[in-house]
Design an enzyme around this catalytic site. Structure first.
Site, mmCIF file in Angstrom:
data_model
loop_
_atom_site.group_PDB
_atom_site.id
_atom_site.type_symbol
_atom_site.label_atom_id
_atom_site.label_comp_id
_atom_site.label_asym_id
_atom_site.label_seq_id
_atom_site.Cartn_x
_atom_site.Cartn_y
_atom_site.Cartn_z
ATOM 1 N N GLU A 1 -15.415 -9.384 -11.186
ATOM 2 C CA GLU A 1 -15.178 -9.350 -9.740
ATOM 3 C C GLU A 1 -14.471 -10.637 -9.292
ATOM 4 O O GLU A 1 -13.558 -10.593 -8.457
ATOM 5 C CB GLU A 1 -16.515 -9.141 -9.016
ATOM 6 C CG GLU A 1 -16.461 -9.140 -7.505
ATOM 7 C CD GLU A 1 -15.543 -8.098 -6.884
ATOM 8 O OE1 GLU A 1 -15.047 -7.205 -7.597
ATOM 9 O OE2 GLU A 1 -15.284 -8.203 -5.675
ATOM 10 N N TRP B 1 2.136 3.955 3.623
ATOM 11 C CA TRP B 1 2.017 3.305 2.322
ATOM 12 C C TRP B 1 2.746 4.232 1.358
ATOM 13 O O TRP B 1 2.309 5.360 1.118
ATOM 14 C CB TRP B 1 0.543 3.158 1.955
ATOM 15 C CG TRP B 1 0.278 2.328 0.743
ATOM 16 C CD1 TRP B 1 0.098 0.973 0.695
ATOM 17 C CD2 TRP B 1 0.114 2.791 -0.600
ATOM 18 N NE1 TRP B 1 -0.157 0.575 -0.587
ATOM 19 C CE2 TRP B 1 -0.152 1.661 -1.410
ATOM 20 C CE3 TRP B 1 0.174 4.040 -1.209
ATOM 21 C CZ2 TRP B 1 -0.354 1.746 -2.789
ATOM 22 C CZ3 TRP B 1 -0.028 4.125 -2.583
ATOM 23 C CH2 TRP B 1 -0.286 2.994 -3.358
ATOM 24 N N CYS C 1 -2.009 5.143 4.235
ATOM 25 C CA CYS C 1 -1.393 5.412 5.531
ATOM 26 C C CYS C 1 -2.440 5.456 6.637
ATOM 27 O O CYS C 1 -3.586 5.831 6.403
ATOM 28 C CB CYS C 1 -0.683 6.757 5.498
ATOM 29 S SG CYS C 1 0.479 6.915 4.148
ATOM 30 N N LYS D 1 -10.849 -10.729 -7.484
ATOM 31 C CA LYS D 1 -10.598 -11.356 -6.179
ATOM 32 C C LYS D 1 -9.392 -12.263 -6.277
ATOM 33 O O LYS D 1 -8.508 -12.244 -5.426
ATOM 34 C CB LYS D 1 -11.799 -12.187 -5.696
ATOM 35 C CG LYS D 1 -13.016 -11.468 -5.188
ATOM 36 C CD LYS D 1 -12.790 -10.570 -4.012
ATOM 37 C CE LYS D 1 -12.273 -9.240 -4.407
ATOM 38 N NZ LYS D 1 -13.016 -8.055 -4.272
ATOM 39 N N HIS E 1 -12.795 -13.530 -29.307
ATOM 40 C CA HIS E 1 -12.029 -12.423 -29.885
ATOM 41 C C HIS E 1 -10.682 -12.255 -29.199
ATOM 42 O O HIS E 1 -10.146 -11.144 -29.149
ATOM 43 C CB HIS E 1 -12.844 -11.134 -29.810
ATOM 44 C CG HIS E 1 -14.141 -11.236 -30.544
ATOM 45 N ND1 HIS E 1 -14.220 -11.222 -31.916
ATOM 46 C CD2 HIS E 1 -15.410 -11.424 -30.103
ATOM 47 C CE1 HIS E 1 -15.485 -11.371 -32.289
ATOM 48 N NE2 HIS E 1 -16.223 -11.501 -31.195
ATOM 49 N N ARG F 1 -5.478 -1.368 6.409
ATOM 50 C CA ARG F 1 -5.477 -0.373 5.337
ATOM 51 C C ARG F 1 -4.332 -0.591 4.350
ATOM 52 O O ARG F 1 -4.364 -0.057 3.251
ATOM 53 C CB ARG F 1 -5.361 1.030 5.940
ATOM 54 C CG ARG F 1 -6.552 1.417 6.783
ATOM 55 C CD ARG F 1 -6.256 2.629 7.617
ATOM 56 N NE ARG F 1 -6.069 3.817 6.809
ATOM 57 C CZ ARG F 1 -6.975 4.774 6.674
ATOM 58 N NH1 ARG F 1 -8.119 4.686 7.280
ATOM 59 N NH2 ARG F 1 -6.740 5.837 5.936
ATOM 60 N N ASN G 1 -0.826 11.723 6.191
ATOM 61 C CA ASN G 1 -1.438 10.870 5.174
ATOM 62 C C ASN G 1 -1.824 11.788 4.024
ATOM 63 O O ASN G 1 -2.386 12.849 4.246
ATOM 64 C CB ASN G 1 -2.682 10.205 5.783
ATOM 65 C CG ASN G 1 -3.319 9.219 4.832
ATOM 66 O OD1 ASN G 1 -2.761 8.920 3.787
ATOM 67 N ND2 ASN G 1 -4.476 8.713 5.202
ATOM 68 N N GLY G 2 -1.495 11.398 2.785
ATOM 69 C CA GLY G 2 -1.843 12.238 1.641
ATOM 70 C C GLY G 2 -0.599 12.579 0.837
ATOM 71 O O GLY G 2 0.456 11.966 1.007
ATOM 72 N N GLU H 1 -6.001 -10.237 -6.855
ATOM 73 C CA GLU H 1 -5.517 -9.333 -5.800
ATOM 74 C C GLU H 1 -5.022 -10.068 -4.561
ATOM 75 O O GLU H 1 -4.135 -9.580 -3.882
ATOM 76 C CB GLU H 1 -6.540 -8.252 -5.455
ATOM 77 C CG GLU H 1 -7.817 -8.703 -4.824
ATOM 78 C CD GLU H 1 -8.804 -7.553 -4.582
ATOM 79 O OE1 GLU H 1 -8.403 -6.379 -4.580
ATOM 80 O OE2 GLU H 1 -9.993 -7.857 -4.392
ATOM 81 N N LYS I 1 -6.604 -0.655 1.532
ATOM 82 C CA LYS I 1 -8.057 -0.789 1.654
ATOM 83 C C LYS I 1 -8.767 0.454 1.141
ATOM 84 O O LYS I 1 -9.792 0.379 0.491
ATOM 85 C CB LYS I 1 -8.403 -1.018 3.137
ATOM 86 C CG LYS I 1 -9.883 -1.182 3.419
ATOM 87 C CD LYS I 1 -10.384 -2.493 2.878
ATOM 88 C CE LYS I 1 -11.880 -2.652 2.970
ATOM 89 N NZ LYS I 1 -12.371 -3.629 1.984
HETATM 90 C C1 G6P Z 1 -9.227 -0.238 -3.100
HETATM 91 C C2 G6P Z 1 -9.690 -1.461 -2.329
HETATM 92 C C3 G6P Z 1 -10.830 -2.132 -3.073
HETATM 93 C C4 G6P Z 1 -11.951 -1.156 -3.349
HETATM 94 C C5 G6P Z 1 -11.449 0.104 -4.057
HETATM 95 C C6 G6P Z 1 -12.507 1.185 -4.076
HETATM 96 O O1 G6P Z 1 -8.622 -0.627 -4.276
HETATM 97 O O2 G6P Z 1 -8.623 -2.370 -2.155
HETATM 98 O O3 G6P Z 1 -11.321 -3.211 -2.315
HETATM 99 O O4 G6P Z 1 -12.927 -1.765 -4.139
HETATM 100 O O5 G6P Z 1 -10.318 0.639 -3.374
HETATM 101 O O6 G6P Z 1 -12.737 1.592 -2.758
HETATM 102 P P1 G6P Z 1 -14.070 2.195 -2.206
HETATM 103 O O7 G6P Z 1 -13.839 2.344 -0.740
HETATM 104 O O8 G6P Z 1 -14.254 3.516 -2.899
HETATM 105 O O9 G6P Z 1 -15.167 1.255 -2.529
#
Ligand code: G6P
Length: 611
Positions: A484, A73, A2, A488, A507, A27, A99-100, A491, A606
């Site tokens: 990673e 959110w 949020c 990418k 395996h 966000r 938020n929370g 997501e 985010k």
């Molecule tokens: C969310 C974001 C990711 C990020 C992760 C950890 O899932 O979408 O991009 O890697 O949080 O966030 P941080 O701010 O702790 O790196």
């Protein structure tokens, strides 16, 4: 998650709120709303994008100089107009954005229902609004005390802003675990969940501490703490430029941020690596250097992409510094009764510095007596304040939900840490150390060369955009890069993708290989090169399709793979930095070609400020 924005002053508040909500779009959210205070309080809210809220509000009277706005959110209750914020108390005396998560909301709600109150939404936030109103009306206290008393009954996390019809020149903000920042103007204040909606109006800000409550009037800001007598007030100057939060001609923030990496990596090591004196200086670790160098063990805690950077760090720290490293998901660590003691160093990695699980894991580590360090991108964030010491990545604001430049900046810091400890322990001799410094210095230029191949990545993306699965394989430090790369792709393009250590392919994943599933190998020339060449042959022998990232001039793999992406020769220890770039770009182009919303992928946020 949020987003919160608020304004109190003499300017027209509505455009500031809408612009702020747009700044917060990155966000991730599913609905948005505003409350405008002009005598009475008008609330407008809509499921969907901020632009849908704008369409809905168009033509209505928005004149006001006090207002709050929110992007939601969903946690409690589906995304809908009704569940969107702001929420109002039953009689409309209080309007709140939050938020929370209020963890004891069900008990509180039941109590309020028993006292005859009714609810319109399914949210925990409306419970809080009604609780404040109940206390205000039954205990005959001031608006400020009603909010304070209500918050004392709350278990959970909040960053919130309250407006009241009863005291229409007052805006109350409070936080516990969920960040809030106040921007100081002249006879005006801005409030937001991060600095992005504020930066174009002022660079003077105050980050609220946990349990702080701010009483904000046009010409007065009073800060209190709900659990102690006073609070520390620290006015900071924002280290964030407006250009950082705009796309500057790029189609998406993600693309801009991928292309920024030569600069963001350079900014992260600038002034810290000293080729002249063959030294690495990490100012933030100065005081704790001896403890770090003598650590019995380093435990890295992180989530998402930051966790992948942590895995790269594990290889580097064990190799160069010879300290055993464990890399933990913060969400698992915090609930696992972990064995941590005063001889351990716990290293939290986080772009935002606000991830709820990482914060909770830090708390736990501190309680067990460990030295807790942070690698964070956002100055002033909760993690940077909660850790004993740390190093900032200087990647600049990262707006794209899929993390790119934060990852390479984190790896850059981990590389410098491993080198610094290795040198201090006498494990890296002068020559090797000087070589590594030179190599690190050259990484930005090498990444420039990879970015120049962008058209080739577009071509590959066109071929594989309709795949339904993809496999990413690497060995050693390239294994986390494979993870990673897979993250990418999944997501932002919603193609299912998995990262595996290349040898583990036999395996399980080998059963999936067919002509439709691209297999991406990170196969640069390093100590496991011969092994990974064999793995490529195993895929080709089963009619698999191979995209290989190789060292410049590699003819062997060129003869086997369907596509070859060349990376300038780089020291093995630094290979994660250049090899991740093509993976970011291929994922980006595939997502764009599939019509996906790259900067705001569905359901993602985010910064994950709830557990
Ligand atoms: C969310 C974001 C990711 C990020 C992760 C950890 O899932 O979408 O991009 O890697 O949080 O966030 P941080 O701010 O702790 O790196």
């Amino acid at each position: 998650m949020c987003g919160i924005v608020g304004y109190i002053g003499s300017q027209d508040a509505y455009p500031i709120l809408i612009k702020g909500l747009k700044r917060l779009e990155y966000r991730g959210y599913d609905s948005a709303g505003v409350a405008l205070l002009n005598g009475d309080i008008s609330v407008y809210k809509k499921k969907g994008k901020v632009s849908e809220l704008e369409d809905y509000v168009r033509g209505k009277d928005t004149s006001c100089t006090i207002g709050i706005g929110h992007t939601r959110w969903a946690t409690h209750g589906e995304p809908s107009d009704l569940n969107a914020h702001p929420h109002q108390s039953e009689k409309g005396l209080f309007t709140i954005i939050h938020n929370g998560i209020i963890e004891n909301y069900a008990v509180l709600k039941q109590g309020l229902i028993e006292h005859g109150m009714s609810f319109k939404s399914e949210t925990d936030t409306e419970v809080l609004a009604n609780l404040i109103e109940y206390i205000y009306t039954t205990q005959q206290v001031s608006v400020e005390n009603a909010v304070g008393l209500a918050l004392k009954k709350v278990i959970g996390a909040y960053g919130l802003v309250v407006l009241s019809r009863e005291d229409p020149n007052l805006m109350i903000a409070a936080r516990r675990s969920s960040p809030l920042v106040i921007g100081l103007g002249s006879n005006e204040y801005f409030i937001a969940s991060d600095a992005t909606p504020i930066v174009e109006y002022t660079d003077r800000v105050i980050y609220l501490n946990n349990d702080d409550m701010a009483l904000i009037r046009r010409n007065e800001l009073v800060l209190k703490n709900l659990t102690s007598d006073g609070t520390s007030v620290n006015i900071q100057t924002l280290d964030l430029g407006i250009s950082e939060i705009e796309k500057q001609g790029y189609d998406h923030f993600m693309l801009k941020e991928i292309f920024e990496q030569p600069r963001s990596i350079k900014d992260t090591f600038r002034g810290r690596i000293q080729p002249e004196t063959n030294e690495i200086r990490l100012g933030g670790l100065h005081e704790v250097k001896d403890k770090l160098v003598g650590a019995r063990r380093i435990v890295i805690i992180a989530c998402g992409t930051s966790w992948h950077a942590g895995l790269v760090g594990e290889y580097l720290l064990e190799d160069m510094a010879r300290i055993p490293v464990e890399v933990e998901y913060a969400s698992e660590f915090r609930y696992r009764n972990p064995m941590i003691g005063p001889d351990d160093v716990v290293l939290a990695i986080s772009q935002s510095g606000e991830t709820a699980d990482t914060l909770a894991a830090i708390q736990l580590a501190k309680e067990s007596g460990a030295l807790v360090l942070g690698i964070c991108n956002v100055a002033g964030s909760s993690i940077s304040r909660e850790t004993h010491a740390g190093v900032y990545t200087h990647a600049g604001a990262e707006i794209g939900v899929a993390s790119t430049k934060a990852f390479t900046a984190q790896v850059t810091v981990l590389t410098m840490m491993a080198m610094m400890i290795g040198k201090e322990k006498g494990l890296l001799d002068e020559e090797r150390f000087a070589h590594l410094i030179r190599e690190l210095n050259e990484i930005p230029g090498k990444i420039e060369k990879i970015l120049e191949q962008n058209e080739e990545f577009v071509r590959i993306a066109k071929i594989y955009k309709d795949a339904t699965n993809a496999l990413y394989l690497g060995r050693g430090v390239s294994f986390p890069v494979a993870l990673e790369g897979a993250l990418k792709l999944k997501e932002i393009s919603y193609i299912h993708a998995e990262g595996y250590p290349a040898a583990e392919m036999k395996h399980g994943p080998i059963a999936l290989i067919d002509q439709n599933m691209p297999v991406v190998f990170i196969a640069t020339r390093d100590s496991s090169y011969e092994k990974i060449v064999s793995n490529i042959q195993e895929v080709k022998a089963r009619n698999g399709v191979v995209i290989a990232i190789v060292t410049e001039g590699d003819e062997t793999i060129r003869g086997m793979a369907d596509h070859v992406i060349e990376i300038p020769e780089t020291d093995d220890s630094l290979i994660a930095l250049p090899t991740v770039i093509p993976l970011q770009l291929i994922a980006y182009h595939i997502a764009v070609m599939r019509g996906c919303n790259v900067d705001q992928p569905r359901n993602l946020a985010k910064s994950v400020t709830v557990e």
